[in-house]
Motif scaffolding. Structure first.
Motif: not given
Ligand SMILES: CC(C)(COP(=O)(O)OP(=O)(O)OC[C@H]1O[C@@H](n2cnc3c(N)ncnc32)[C@H](O)[C@@H]1OP(=O)(O)O)[C@@H](O)C(=O)NCCC(=O)NCCS
Length: 182
Positions: A123-128
């Protein structure tokens, strides 16, 4: 994600991808002991320290790992660093390392796709990804191909083993609820 997963590389090598297990500690230590110092330098942690490897295999609450194996030996390790609480809890940071003999055969891309999928499942919104310009260029190319975009450049931010400074590129990819939106 369904594991274990079998994939075939560009040169027809068969590889098994699965989550890291506690019993993999010695194999993971062996894997990192064969990674060139030049690559290890740019990791945030000293992977030659047994406590670092022990931490990753024993506790996967915040750092989730997948590994790639050929004939039972680890040939790549990919990590998703997450946060349970606070202003970064919507975000995961990734790190992938492929053994030199297995590079440029699309293994890195398979691992990257799986980390993206894992992050979506969580459910993460962003990956970096934080990448050193001019040093981790293959990773930058690879990330661009999967729709990671430049978020910021920290100029002269990291130092190479010879004392020379390099820019750090922060790349991010927005995640959606399912692959249909990908
Ligand atoms: C970055 C890394 C993980 C890539 O793994 P890999 O298995 O070699 O990558 P792939 O074969 O899937 O390559 C994917 C794309 O990346 C680019 N790429 C990979 N290696 C490259 C190289 N040496 N030079 C230029 N581009 C390269 C290409 O665009 C390639 O796409 P293509 O196969 O269509 O040409 C690997 O080089 C590595 O472990 N490097 C050291 C550690 C590191 O930099 N990690 C990144 C931190 S996230």
């Amino acid at each position: 994600m369904k594991y274990p997963k079998e994939i075939v590389l560009k040169d027809c090598t068969e590889v098994l991808i699965r989550p890291l297990a506690e019993a993999d500690e010695p194999a993971l230590r062996r894997f990192y002991s064969e990674i060139p110092e030049e690559d290890r330098w740019y990791m945030r942690l000293d992977v030659m320290d047994p406590a670092v490897i022990r931490g990753w295999v024993r506790d996967q609450q915040e750092v989730i790992s997948i590994i790639a194996l050929v004939a039972g030996e680890i040939v790549a390790h990919a990590r998703l660093h997450t946060h349970k609480y606070g202003c970064y809890h919507h975000q995961g940071r990734l790190r992938i390392i492929v053994a030199p003999a297995y590079r440029q055969k699309r293994l890195g891309s398979w691992m990257l796709l799986d980390l993206i999928h894992l992050a979506m499942e969580k459910g993460l919104r962003e990956i970096r990804a934080d990448l050193v310009v001019g040093v981790e260029q293959p990773a930058i190319e690879s990330a661009c191909k999967l729709d990671f975009f430049k978020k910021a450049v920290l100029e002269d931010f990291v130092i190479d083993p010879r004392g020379q400074r390099h820019d750090l590129l922060i790349m991010t990819k927005q995640l959606h609820k399912d692959w249909g939106d990908f």
